[in-house]
Design an enzyme around this catalytic site. Structure first.
Site, PDB file in Angstrom:
ATOM      1  N   LYS A 192       0.871  -1.183   0.000  1.00  0.00           N
ATOM      2  CA  LYS A 192       0.000   0.000   0.000  1.00  0.00           C
ATOM      3  C   LYS A 192       0.906   1.231   0.000  1.00  0.00           C
ATOM      4  CE  LYS A 192      -1.886   2.446   3.281  1.00  0.00           C
ATOM      5  NZ  LYS A 192      -1.574   3.744   2.683  1.00  0.00           N
ATOM      6  N   GLU A 231       9.412   0.586  11.230  1.00  0.00           N
ATOM      7  CA  GLU A 231      10.418   1.654  11.188  1.00  0.00           C
ATOM      8  C   GLU A 231       9.637   2.935  11.440  1.00  0.00           C
ATOM      9  OE1 GLU A 231      12.213   4.558  10.272  1.00  0.00           O
ATOM     10  OE2 GLU A 231      12.395   3.951   8.177  1.00  0.00           O
ATOM     11  N   CYS A 289      12.889  10.661   8.736  1.00  0.00           N
ATOM     12  CA  CYS A 289      12.814  10.285  10.156  1.00  0.00           C
ATOM     13  C   CYS A 289      14.214  10.292  10.779  1.00  0.00           C
ATOM     14  CB  CYS A 289      12.143   8.937  10.324  1.00  0.00           C
ATOM     15  SG  CYS A 289      12.991   7.648   9.448  1.00  0.00           S
ATOM     16  N   GLU A 311       8.498  15.232  16.434  1.00  0.00           N
ATOM     17  CA  GLU A 311       9.312  15.050  15.225  1.00  0.00           C
ATOM     18  C   GLU A 311       8.935  16.198  14.284  1.00  0.00           C
ATOM     19  OE1 GLU A 311       8.585  11.343  13.194  1.00  0.00           O
ATOM     20  OE2 GLU A 311      10.614  11.339  12.395  1.00  0.00           O
TER      21      GLU A 311
HETATM   22  C1  SIN Z   1      13.001   7.678   6.585  1.00  0.00           C
HETATM   23  O1  SIN Z   1      12.923   8.883   6.683  1.00  0.00           O
HETATM   24  O2  SIN Z   1      12.040   6.963   6.934  1.00  0.00           O
HETATM   25  C2  SIN Z   1      14.199   6.984   6.024  1.00  0.00           C
HETATM   26  C3  SIN Z   1      15.385   7.822   5.905  1.00  0.00           C
HETATM   27  C4  SIN Z   1      16.533   7.115   5.260  1.00  0.00           C
HETATM   28  O3  SIN Z   1      16.419   5.985   4.771  1.00  0.00           O
HETATM   29  O4  SIN Z   1      17.592   7.699   5.248  1.00  0.00           O
END
Ligand code: SIN
Length: 475
Positions: free
Chosen positions: A172, A248, A282, A379
């Site tokens: 998805k 993740e 992230c 965040e």
């Molecule tokens: C992400 O922001 O989820 C991944 C970042 C990355 O792979 O460097």
């Protein structure tokens, strides 16, 4: 290119005929409509993946590896075209989009090399009565849910090892960026991925779609990248069927600058750690802890570098930071900055929305941010660098760890022994020492605490998509 659902090796409309509107975040223009999957479509996709997976799991590892390698080749051959799609639907600058495609494709090359190296063990039982054989079959059907910030790489980081291990997959992609995912589907077919093995089903109704996918009898695993809040919901729902999960999730990365750091290098690292992919990662540095002896110099130099960032439409030459994904993201960041300033932070550069069409916020540096203030707890997911001054290392480490997140941290110091010792005290799955970029398909990506479960990439990444079976054997 195809804008329908990819189910059972065929392109078709969603059962209800609904469409998802895709917009360009740099202009707000409507650029495409793609088909939206219903729960019935999710069920059909899982069934197709189940049927194809049985044959694929029995295919020789070398053959699976060669298909993966062909996907890597095709993605690189189509790098410009895929990057163009990313810029259109996600907004990041063209150089970042091209970088994302080589990063995304590399997961296929890396895992094509891992497929033939999935190892088991054989041992003699301590009693001497039998052998203990351990091997790693695929899990079955894997449901993959991905975010909009890396429209290609967050798919391939899961898809390549899942396929390499012998699984069938239902994806998805996000409603914001389905086009890149669908184009990758076309390339998978061209590379020889068997029909039905990978199914791509964007949907307007994520929750009903997920319920149907989780409830299919063949589904055995969920792999998700996105916020911790959504991850918690998917974990709870996956628990109903005791599914394996890889999560993740969110980050709140500390970026630590000691007094002995090379400040120019620290600023360079900060720009990468903060601004890579328009600061929508992230892994982005979220809280800058800077020693009191160097905070004035670091703040001035970082503010100068942030002030020089060229912001604009990702298609335009020289642009280094694109728009945020939508206006709600701009509103959230504006709220956090305004709140920090009201609480005593000072704006070293930026500090407001950009007066132009599209969803833009100015690269911003905030000094004198109070530890524990809302901007240090959320965040940010945008181009804002809040700086907190520290003097005592133990206190700073306590502040750095005072978060439920534990994805990544950064440490800048000329003293490598200190860099490593402090790294070991930071509660995070990944640390960059004198480096602002750590992501690498050959390294284990993932977080501690509420930043996630499991690892992606490296050698362990492919084992996440495997079961462990032990056979007691007597002969
Ligand atoms: C992400 O922001 O989820 C991944 C970042 C990355 O792979 O460097």
């Amino acid at each position: 290119m195809q804008t329908q659902l990819f189910i059972g090796g065929e392109w078709r409309d969603g059962e209800a005929g609904a469409r998802i509107a895709v917009t360009d975040p740099a202009t707000g223009d409507h650029i495409a409509d793609v088909a939206s999957a219903t729960p019935a479509d999710a069920t059909a996709a899982c069934q197709a993946a189940h049927v194809a997976q049985i044959v694929w799991a029995a295919t020789a590892p070398r053959e699976r590896a060669e298909v993966l390698r062909r996907v890597w080749e095709l993605m690189m051959e189509h790098q410009d075209e895929l990057a163009e799609l990313i810029v259109r639907e996600q907004g990041k600058p063209m150089s970042d989009a091209r970088g994302e495609i080589s990063y995304a494709a590399e997961f296929f090359r890396w895992n094509s090399e891992e497929v033939a190296r999935i190892r088991g063990t054989i041992a003699t039982a301590p009693s001497g009565a039998n052998r203990i054989i351990v091997h790693h079959p695929p899990v079955g059907v894997v449901v993959i849910v991905t975010p909009w910030n890396f429209p290609a790489a967050m798919i391939t980081r899961k898809l390549a090892p899942a396929l390499g291990a012998g699984n069938g997959v239902v994806i998805k992609p996000p409603t914001e960026t389905p086009l890149t995912a669908l184009r990758i589907g076309e390339l998978l077919a061209e590379a020889g991925v068997p029909g039905g093995l990978v199914n791509i089903t964007p949907t307007n109704d994520a929750s009903a779609w997920f319920d149907a996918a989780v409830d299919h009898r063949a589904t055995r695993m969920v792999s998700f990248t996105g916020s911790t809040a959504v991850g918690q919901k998917l974990l709870k729902r996956s628990a109903d069927r005791v599914l394996k999960t890889v999560m993740e999730l969110g980050g709140n990365a500390p970026f630590i600058v000691f007094a002995d750091a090379d400040i120019d290098e620290a600023v360079e690292g900060a720009m990468v750690a903060k601004m890579r992919h328009s600061a929508e990662t992230c892994t982005a540095a979220n809280r800058f802890f800077v020693h009191a002896d160097v905070v004035a110099e670091f703040t001035a130099k970082l503010a100068a570098a942030m002030g020089d960032v060229v912001v604009g439409d990702g298609h335009d030459d020289g642009v280094q930071c694109g728009p945020l994904i939508h206006d709600e993201a701009v509103d959230k960041i504006a709220g956090l900055v305004d709140e920090a300033v009201a609480a005593g932070a000072t704006v070293a550069v930026g500090g407001g929305r950009l007066d132009r069409p599209g969803s833009f916020y100015a690269p911003t540096v905030l000094a004198n941010v109070a530890p524990g203030s809302p901007i240090t707890r959320e965040e940010i997911f945008g181009p804002v660098a809040p700086i907190i001054t520290f003097t005592d290392t133990d206190e700073m480490i306590e502040m750095a760890n005072d978060t439920e997140m534990g994805l990544i941290g950064y440490v800048f110091t000329r003293d490598l022994a200190r860099g490593l010792a402090v790294s070991e005290r930071i509660q995070a799955g990944m640390i960059g020492v004198n480096r602002g970029a750590v992501s690498d398909p050959a390294a284990p990506f993932g977080g501690m605490k509420q930043s996630g479960l499991g690892r992606e990439g490296s050698t362990e990444g492919i084992y996440e998509f495997c079961e462990t079976q032990y056979i007691a054997t007597e002969y």
